[in-house]
Design a protein around this motif. Sequence first.
Motif, mmCIF file in Angstrom:
data_model
loop_
_atom_site.group_PDB
_atom_site.id
_atom_site.type_symbol
_atom_site.label_atom_id
_atom_site.label_comp_id
_atom_site.label_asym_id
_atom_site.label_seq_id
_atom_site.Cartn_x
_atom_site.Cartn_y
_atom_site.Cartn_z
ATOM 1 N N ARG A 320 0.907 -1.199 -0.142
ATOM 2 C CA ARG A 320 0.107 0.076 0.083
ATOM 3 C C ARG A 320 0.665 1.391 0.131
ATOM 4 O O ARG A 320 1.824 0.812 0.312
ATOM 5 C CB ARG A 320 -0.546 0.172 0.814
ATOM 6 C CG ARG A 320 -2.187 1.134 1.311
ATOM 7 C CD ARG A 320 -3.187 0.740 2.709
ATOM 8 N NE ARG A 320 -4.369 1.730 2.742
ATOM 9 C CZ ARG A 320 -3.919 2.355 3.778
ATOM 10 N NH1 ARG A 320 -2.694 2.537 4.155
ATOM 11 N NH2 ARG A 320 -4.464 3.499 3.985
ATOM 12 N N SER A 321 0.389 2.495 -0.355
ATOM 13 C CA SER A 321 0.846 3.294 -0.975
ATOM 14 C C SER A 321 2.085 3.847 0.654
ATOM 15 O O SER A 321 3.160 4.793 0.522
ATOM 16 C CB SER A 321 0.461 4.431 -1.325
ATOM 17 O OG SER A 321 -0.959 5.030 -0.379
ATOM 18 N N SER A 324 5.923 3.489 1.282
ATOM 19 C CA SER A 324 6.374 4.247 0.303
ATOM 20 C C SER A 324 7.823 4.777 1.212
ATOM 21 O O SER A 324 9.012 5.189 0.814
ATOM 22 C CB SER A 324 5.721 5.467 0.043
ATOM 23 O OG SER A 324 4.871 6.023 0.766
ATOM 24 N N GLN A 331 9.850 -2.783 0.356
ATOM 25 C CA GLN A 331 8.569 -2.746 -0.538
ATOM 26 C C GLN A 331 8.766 -3.839 -1.615
ATOM 27 O O GLN A 331 7.577 -4.145 -1.876
ATOM 28 C CB GLN A 331 9.160 -1.148 -1.047
ATOM 29 C CG GLN A 331 8.901 -0.179 -0.112
ATOM 30 C CD GLN A 331 8.876 0.989 -1.010
ATOM 31 O OE1 GLN A 331 8.170 1.453 -1.892
ATOM 32 N NE2 GLN A 331 9.581 2.073 -0.423
ATOM 33 N N ASN A 337 3.279 -5.387 -4.911
ATOM 34 C CA ASN A 337 3.906 -3.202 -4.671
ATOM 35 C C ASN A 337 4.170 -3.249 -6.601
ATOM 36 O O ASN A 337 4.676 -3.534 -7.737
ATOM 37 C CB ASN A 337 6.023 -3.131 -4.173
ATOM 38 C CG ASN A 337 6.788 -4.716 -5.492
ATOM 39 O OD1 ASN A 337 7.570 -3.726 -6.007
ATOM 40 N ND2 ASN A 337 6.534 -5.302 -4.562
ATOM 41 N N TYR A 385 4.659 12.737 -1.879
ATOM 42 C CA TYR A 385 3.697 11.863 -1.527
ATOM 43 C C TYR A 385 3.666 12.037 -3.623
ATOM 44 O O TYR A 385 4.116 12.568 -3.818
ATOM 45 C CB TYR A 385 1.852 12.267 -1.588
ATOM 46 C CG TYR A 385 1.825 12.593 -0.317
ATOM 47 C CD1 TYR A 385 1.625 11.610 0.858
ATOM 48 C CD2 TYR A 385 1.788 13.749 0.856
ATOM 49 C CE1 TYR A 385 1.090 11.566 1.868
ATOM 50 C CE2 TYR A 385 1.701 14.105 2.246
ATOM 51 C CZ TYR A 385 1.568 12.703 2.813
ATOM 52 O OH TYR A 385 1.169 12.255 4.210
ATOM 53 N N ALA A 386 2.827 11.182 -4.015
ATOM 54 C CA ALA A 386 3.098 10.253 -5.569
ATOM 55 C C ALA A 386 2.558 11.633 -6.121
ATOM 56 O O ALA A 386 1.422 11.796 -5.690
ATOM 57 C CB ALA A 386 3.032 9.291 -5.698
#
Length: 770
Positions: A320-321, A324, A331, A337, A385-386
């Motif tokens: 899950r994000s 990260s 990861q 992933n 965050y992405a």
Amino acid sequence: MASYRSKPAVFYDQSTNFDDMHLPARPAGFNAYPTAGKGAHSGTSATATTYVGSGGTRQRAWLGGTGERAMIAMLTLVAIVTKLYRIGRRNNVSWDEAHFGKFGAYYLNQTFYHDVHPPLAKMLVGLSELLAGHNGSFEFKGGHTYPAYVNYRFMRVFNAGFGIALTPMAYVTCRKLRMPTEFAAMAALFVTFDNAICVMSRFILLDAPLLGFTGLALTMLTCFYRQRQHPFSPDWWRFLLLTGLALGLVASAKWVGLFAVALVGGFTIAELFEMFCNTRLPMRVYAKHWAARIIALIVIPFCVYALCFKAHFSVLSRYRSAASFMPIGFQTKMRGNPISRQPYDIQTGSAVRLQSHTSATGYLHSHAHKYPTGSMRQQITGYGYADPNNIWNIRRVAAAGSFQRAEDVSAVADPITGAIGDGDIITLHHNSTNTYLYADSGYEAPFSKQYREVSAMKDSEPDALSSNSLWVVEIVNPERRMNDGRIHPLGTPIRLRSAAKGCTLLSTGERLDKNWGWSQAEIACDVGESSSQGSGGYLWTIERHINANLTSVNLGKFMSSSFLRDLAAVNRQMWITNNALVPDHDKHNVLESGPISWPFMVYPMRMVGWDDRSIKYLEIGNPLLWWASATVCLLFPLQLFYWLVRWQRRSFHWSQTQFREYIEGALILWGGWALHYLPFFLMGRVTYLHHYLPALYFSILFLAYQIYHTCSWYMGRRGLIRVLYACVSVVAFAFWWFSPLTYGWDKPIKDLQGMQWVSSWPVYTDKFAL
């Protein structure tokens, strides 16, 4: 008024003296609990078990007599009734059940999540959901009604078990501190009849497990304390090891449990120091004491803490994000992933996402906003965050070894094809804003003035492709399987050094102003040459690589993972996240409260909505217990000062042994309160009333301890019994009086009269509510 000297029996065992350690055993027939004497109140007789130790035959006292077991059973029954009465009445997700119920469901789904607390208490929530038959599909959204397939009653009962266990543990603790049966039972009933402890034990929260493990640590400490005269005996080892186990459990539930570790640590240091001053104690034996405590109180708690995270990682194997921030090797081992399959070599034209090795920084980021000072060009920041603004296009303009000086390389030269490696010179083009990463030593960084500013310059500007846009790639400690001189996604940490200015790109660890920098991480350029440039702030990894012309491979087979590295990473991120939970001083949150207000319960907390038709719960304690316990805790330092003055003036009527028996128990309980309360004044994070509950547990026991000892100095048995009945009666009455707010009030609050004892209590109105 009778003097204290005539009543030494209230302290029971008068023989505690470290000078007697490792000497021949006590005379046969010694009992750690007293027989009744004038002015003393005797506890129930304890059975004794005889065994042969290194010093000969001696007696040990157990809390195992019929009377003791009956008392523990009765107290536990009272605790069961108070904690479980109408526990399933509100069938909605209430308060922080929305968080911790959801975290428990993640274990059932095996999906990774991140939280500020260690995992043990949340794993127990997950266990309760598993035993209740939950399939993990319910999302525990605040205020939503529990569906029929979610047995929330069982989950709450499971959690309440920890609150129930506090009562017998409080009793055993006080017995080990040599309080008689009746007054130990009074202390246990005080704990049982506190409304705040009760209501917080009745929901799916972490507070009940935390309190349960805190009570267990204190109980084991006092049990070990009673074995000091019999070092290295089976019971001594048993309770020492159990103390270490309890410390590991409480620290693994919440970091507040570290205050219990500090309490045991302080007790241990004082004990070892006193043994060191005992010249009759052989150094070999003293060294054994050190070794035993290091193993039991350091190694075992750490192993328990680490094993909890090991189980946490093993169960949460689905990506899950939220994962990260974890090491990339961790990861890549997770199911689902999105980063394992990527092109292996980075080439000109590749789009990349650069992740800082400082977890609070996130990704190299830019956006259209400008610096308000310095060059006033476009900002370069770190964002966690992405986001499309994290993507950079990489272009190689010079290969390593093809130039004499980096500053002689032209940024407008034709790009060079092939894999990019160590020593190559590149440009980084920000795709979203058509700008280049630009170093300019003429301006200071916005916050860290010892560094230079890094900005983004529009590609349409004349200087956009000057030497200030050139960066030298330096590979640092790559993965063993990727150590081929080229940079690869995930496994090749790199430094980026400005070809023109010689400075190194870094994350400073500071945050930009929220008004213009959105509290994102500050990125700057370090012109210095220091050994720290191998540390995380200077290192970047290509976490995402996109190139349609290259074939993707499974990068996971090249990556290694270390549990200790993963453990350090998750705890570092917990620390960062915890420190980020700061109050907003521009507005008042109706749930928050400061530690200055806790002991006297200035502002209880509404746990749910307060409309007329809802079932309302208020986190309000038993005011008599809170106010009285706060008073005795705050006055205790003055009491100590008074006694020291009397000791200095030779007007002290106690023997050293008598005073020591009292003061050591008092310092354990008062020290537990102080260590669980005073550190909150040093914390910058947001705080709530329930943060005081572990300290409250110690203060309630200390209140009972003070009541017993103070009254026993001046009263006979009959007077002590009257005091006991009076205290229990008024505390039980106050508990009953506020019980509608503990067990839920479903009518208009105005119909519940007499609850506003203090004007700041939000019972009928909340002056801070919007």
